[in-house]
Design an enzyme around this catalytic site. Structure first.
Site, short mmCIF file in Angstrom:
data_model
loop_
_atom_site.label_atom_id
_atom_site.label_comp_id
_atom_site.label_asym_id
_atom_site.label_seq_id
_atom_site.Cartn_x
_atom_site.Cartn_y
_atom_site.Cartn_z
N CYS A 160 93.66 -1.90 25.71
CA CYS A 160 94.21 -3.17 25.79
C CYS A 160 93.66 -3.80 27.17
CB CYS A 160 95.55 -3.47 26.73
SG CYS A 160 96.53 -4.86 27.19
N ARG A 195 100.15 -3.14 30.66
CA ARG A 195 101.18 -3.30 29.75
C ARG A 195 102.51 -2.01 29.56
NH1 ARG A 195 98.43 -6.42 25.56
NH2 ARG A 195 100.42 -7.33 23.90
N ASP A 251 107.96 0.58 28.99
CA ASP A 251 108.98 0.65 29.41
C ASP A 251 110.30 0.74 27.98
OD1 ASP A 251 108.32 -1.59 30.33
OD2 ASP A 251 110.03 -2.09 31.65
#
Length: 223
Positions: free
Chosen positions: A116, A121, A124
């Protein structure tokens, strides 16, 4: 056919074919694990992320081919729910495998996804959504392990409309017992593509493309 006129020059005209979207293909490839048998996808682009996803599916026991722009995945021999750390570290979209593997095997073991370049990011919302469907989550030796003897439908509200969390919950809920409602769901076109694919497999999903998606769990999906 539209024409583009260049100032001081002659008009340009012609046609081009739009290649399939990577962001649509990746979750669909992950979702192929939800049914035992062969899935064929056309117009799949030759990109590194696609090849990484196919490598993961192969390491999980599936048989994969990518010829020209057609991908064939036979998941009947898939026999592992441990996503390899070396491959998971190459691509964030490997997190899409959590929902399908949990639904098929009742357990999934992953690592924090990599690849990423957009900054931090977190996942959760993915984990919380799977928990609300009945999964127990354990973090051990840098692994994230989810287990569920039985997934059960739930009303799930996302704090923000995460595309990945919406897709993971949709895939896990497709064969869960009862009805799942995702509110504040992501509305991107790839959400609709995934829902269309799951429905072709026998799922019952309505509302994809809106902020409320309803999934009526079915006992089994077919390739």
């Amino acid at each position: 056919m539209d024409k583009l006129v260049i100032e001081g020059g002659r008009p340009l005209s012609g046609t081009i074919r739009i290649h399939g979207a990577k962001n649509a293909a990746l979750p669909i490839l992950a979702a192929s694990l939800l049914a035992e048998g062969t899935v064929k996808l056309s117009n799949v682009p030759h990109l590194l992320d696609i090849e990484v996803m196919l490598s993961i599916l192969s390491r999980l026991g599936s048989k994969c081919k990518h010829e020209l722009e057609t991908v064939t995945v036979d998941t009947s021999s898939a026999n592992s729910f441990h996503v390899p750390e070396d491959l998971m570290g190459q691509m964030r979209s490997s997190i899409f495998l959590m929902g399908p593997l949990l639904a098929r095997f009742g357990e999934v073991a992953v690592y924090q996804p990599g690849g990423c370049a957009i900054g931090e990011r977190k996942i959760d919302l993915h984990l919380r959504g799977l928990q609300e469907l009945g999964a127990e989550i354990e973090e051990r030796d840098q692994q994230i392990i989810c287990r569920a003897r039985k997934l059960t439908g739930a009303d799930i509200h996302l704090d923000f409309p995460s595309v990945g969390a919406t897709e993971n919950i949709m895939m896990a809920a497709a064969t869960a017992s009862g009805t799942t409602t995702i509110s504040n769901a992501a509305r991107e076109p790839e959400i609709q593509d995934l829902a269309n694919f799951l429905n072709r497999m026998g799922a019952s999903i309505i509302g994809a493309g809106t902020d409320t998606i309803t999934i009526q769990g079915v006992q089994q999906l077919t390739p």
